[in-house]
Design a protein around this motif. Sequence first.
Motif, PDB file in Angstrom:
ATOM      1  N   GLU A   9       0.593  -1.150  -0.254  1.00 47.40           N
ATOM      2  CA  GLU A   9       0.062   0.025   0.110  1.00 47.40           C
ATOM      3  C   GLU A   9       0.473   1.436   0.113  1.00 47.40           C
ATOM      4  OE1 GLU A   9      -2.643   0.183   3.339  1.00 47.40           O
ATOM      5  OE2 GLU A   9      -3.949  -2.043   2.665  1.00 47.40           O
ATOM      6  N   GLN A  10       2.044   1.679   0.138  1.00 47.77           N
ATOM      7  CA  GLN A  10       2.809   2.113   0.138  1.00 47.77           C
ATOM      8  C   GLN A  10       4.136   2.235  -1.172  1.00 47.77           C
ATOM      9  OE1 GLN A  10       4.711   2.254   3.964  1.00 47.77           O
ATOM     10  NE2 GLN A  10       3.601   1.961   4.997  1.00 47.77           N
ATOM     11  N   VAL A  11       3.389   1.227  -2.234  1.00 46.31           N
ATOM     12  CA  VAL A  11       4.087   1.352  -2.986  1.00 46.31           C
ATOM     13  C   VAL A  11       3.357   2.574  -3.645  1.00 46.31           C
ATOM     14  CG1 VAL A  11       5.090   0.112  -5.137  1.00 46.31           C
ATOM     15  CG2 VAL A  11       5.995  -0.706  -3.285  1.00 46.31           C
ATOM     16  N   PRO A  12       4.613   3.440  -4.254  1.00 46.24           N
ATOM     17  CA  PRO A  12       3.405   4.526  -5.514  1.00 46.24           C
ATOM     18  C   PRO A  12       2.622   4.034  -6.860  1.00 46.24           C
ATOM     19  CG  PRO A  12       5.799   5.467  -4.914  1.00 46.24           C
ATOM     20  CD  PRO A  12       5.362   4.053  -4.354  1.00 46.24           C
ATOM     21  N   GLY A  13       1.596   4.304  -6.659  1.00 41.82           N
ATOM     22  CA  GLY A  13       1.267   3.166  -8.120  1.00 41.82           C
ATOM     23  C   GLY A  13       0.316   1.915  -7.588  1.00 41.82           C
ATOM     24  N   TRP A  14       0.701   1.241  -6.686  1.00 40.51           N
ATOM     25  CA  TRP A  14      -0.212   0.539  -6.271  1.00 40.51           C
ATOM     26  C   TRP A  14      -2.213   0.466  -6.157  1.00 40.51           C
ATOM     27  CZ3 TRP A  14       0.879  -4.396  -6.847  1.00 40.51           C
ATOM     28  CH2 TRP A  14      -0.264  -5.626  -5.543  1.00 40.51           C
ATOM     29  N   LYS A  15      -2.332   0.982  -5.866  1.00 43.74           N
ATOM     30  CA  LYS A  15      -3.455   1.506  -5.411  1.00 43.74           C
ATOM     31  C   LYS A  15      -4.141   1.498  -7.701  1.00 43.74           C
ATOM     32  CE  LYS A  15      -3.827   3.375  -0.836  1.00 43.74           C
ATOM     33  NZ  LYS A  15      -4.805   4.698  -0.431  1.00 43.74           N
ATOM     34  N   ALA A  16      -3.387   2.427  -8.285  1.00 43.65           N
ATOM     35  CA  ALA A  16      -3.889   1.877  -9.342  1.00 43.65           C
ATOM     36  C   ALA A  16      -3.927   0.417 -10.109  1.00 43.65           C
ATOM     37  CB  ALA A  16      -2.754   2.886 -10.294  1.00 43.65           C
ATOM     38  N   ILE A  17      -2.413   0.558  -9.882  1.00 39.58           N
ATOM     39  CA  ILE A  17      -2.976  -1.282  -9.935  1.00 39.58           C
ATOM     40  C   ILE A  17      -3.759  -2.394  -9.597  1.00 39.58           C
ATOM     41  CG2 ILE A  17      -1.301  -3.547 -10.763  1.00 39.58           C
ATOM     42  CD1 ILE A  17       0.931  -0.985  -9.780  1.00 39.58           C
ATOM     43  N   MET A  18      -4.494  -1.671  -8.217  1.00 44.63           N
ATOM     44  CA  MET A  18      -5.530  -2.820  -7.722  1.00 44.63           C
ATOM     45  C   MET A  18      -6.619  -2.657  -8.557  1.00 44.63           C
ATOM     46  SD  MET A  18      -4.222  -4.957  -5.748  1.00 44.63           S
ATOM     47  CE  MET A  18      -5.605  -5.777  -5.391  1.00 44.63           C
ATOM     48  N   GLY A  19      -6.510  -1.313  -8.835  1.00 42.11           N
ATOM     49  CA  GLY A  19      -7.833  -0.361  -9.264  1.00 42.11           C
ATOM     50  C   GLY A  19      -8.121  -1.456 -11.051  1.00 42.11           C
ATOM     51  N   LEU A  20      -7.061  -2.085 -11.542  1.00 50.12           N
ATOM     52  CA  LEU A  20      -6.634  -2.063 -13.189  1.00 50.12           C
ATOM     53  C   LEU A  20      -8.158  -3.117 -13.788  1.00 50.12           C
ATOM     54  CD1 LEU A  20      -3.385  -1.925 -14.305  1.00 50.12           C
ATOM     55  CD2 LEU A  20      -4.976  -0.454 -15.109  1.00 50.12           C
ATOM     56  N   PRO A  21      -8.190  -4.321 -12.850  1.00 57.83           N
ATOM     57  CA  PRO A  21      -9.381  -5.161 -12.948  1.00 57.83           C
ATOM     58  C   PRO A  21     -10.794  -4.470 -13.296  1.00 57.83           C
ATOM     59  CG  PRO A  21      -7.979  -5.698 -11.353  1.00 57.83           C
ATOM     60  CD  PRO A  21      -7.497  -4.687 -11.408  1.00 57.83           C
ATOM     61  N   LYS A  22     -11.279  -3.724 -12.577  1.00 61.68           N
ATOM     62  CA  LYS A  22     -12.217  -2.991 -12.659  1.00 61.68           C
ATOM     63  C   LYS A  22     -12.607  -2.004 -13.374  1.00 61.68           C
ATOM     64  CE  LYS A  22     -15.504  -0.215  -9.915  1.00 61.68           C
ATOM     65  NZ  LYS A  22     -15.711   1.087  -9.355  1.00 61.68           N
ATOM     66  N   ARG A  23     -11.392  -1.008 -13.802  1.00 61.96           N
ATOM     67  CA  ARG A  23     -11.361  -0.632 -15.371  1.00 61.96           C
ATOM     68  C   ARG A  23     -11.543  -1.680 -16.317  1.00 61.96           C
ATOM     69  NH1 ARG A  23     -12.880   3.736 -16.931  1.00 61.96           N
ATOM     70  NH2 ARG A  23     -11.534   4.822 -18.474  1.00 61.96           N
ATOM     71  N   LEU A  24     -10.842  -2.327 -16.138  1.00 62.83           N
ATOM     72  CA  LEU A  24     -10.660  -3.023 -17.644  1.00 62.83           C
ATOM     73  C   LEU A  24     -11.697  -3.902 -17.795  1.00 62.83           C
ATOM     74  CD1 LEU A  24      -9.347  -4.607 -19.930  1.00 62.83           C
ATOM     75  CD2 LEU A  24      -8.724  -6.264 -18.232  1.00 62.83           C
ATOM     76  N   LYS A  25     -12.603  -4.116 -16.492  1.00 57.79           N
ATOM     77  CA  LYS A  25     -13.721  -4.858 -16.804  1.00 57.79           C
ATOM     78  C   LYS A  25     -15.174  -3.689 -17.564  1.00 57.79           C
ATOM     79  CE  LYS A  25     -17.542  -7.546 -16.805  1.00 57.79           C
ATOM     80  NZ  LYS A  25     -18.033  -7.689 -17.578  1.00 57.79           N
ATOM     81  N   GLU A  26     -15.161  -2.597 -17.236  1.00 57.52           N
ATOM     82  CA  GLU A  26     -15.382  -1.297 -16.818  1.00 57.52           C
ATOM     83  C   GLU A  26     -15.690  -1.404 -18.614  1.00 57.52           C
ATOM     84  OE1 GLU A  26     -14.574   2.013 -14.335  1.00 57.52           O
ATOM     85  OE2 GLU A  26     -16.119   1.432 -13.047  1.00 57.52           O
ATOM     86  N   LEU A  27     -14.215  -1.450 -18.735  1.00 55.03           N
ATOM     87  CA  LEU A  27     -13.783  -0.922 -20.538  1.00 55.03           C
ATOM     88  C   LEU A  27     -14.273  -1.991 -21.471  1.00 55.03           C
ATOM     89  CD1 LEU A  27      -9.887   1.042 -20.140  1.00 55.03           C
ATOM     90  CD2 LEU A  27     -12.212   2.342 -20.958  1.00 55.03           C
TER      91      LEU A  27
END
Length: 93
Positions: A9-27
């Motif tokens: 959670e302290q790694v920059p960009g980790w939250k964005a990476i975790m949100g990718l499956p949801k974003r991919l499904k939306e797209l």
Amino acid sequence: MSDILKVLEQVPGWKAIMGLPKRLKELEDRVAALEGKPAAKAAEACPLCEAPMKVTRVEDDPVFGVMGLKEHTLSCTACPHTETRQVDPKKQR
């Protein structure tokens, strides 16, 4: 396991990476919806006011009408602007 998640959670960009499956499904859903719709021909926009223009007159082109070309007169639906265009009906299919 929770220690690893706290570090990640302290790694920059980790939250964005975790949100990718949801974003991919939306797209994927958006693409599927767009592919299912027939392509609608967009109305030509007036260069002055950006309102839709419509074809109000179709005639043989005065010079190239013998070769099948047409002359379309487009009129704006909101302002008095008109334009004349040379059109090849064979290429509009």
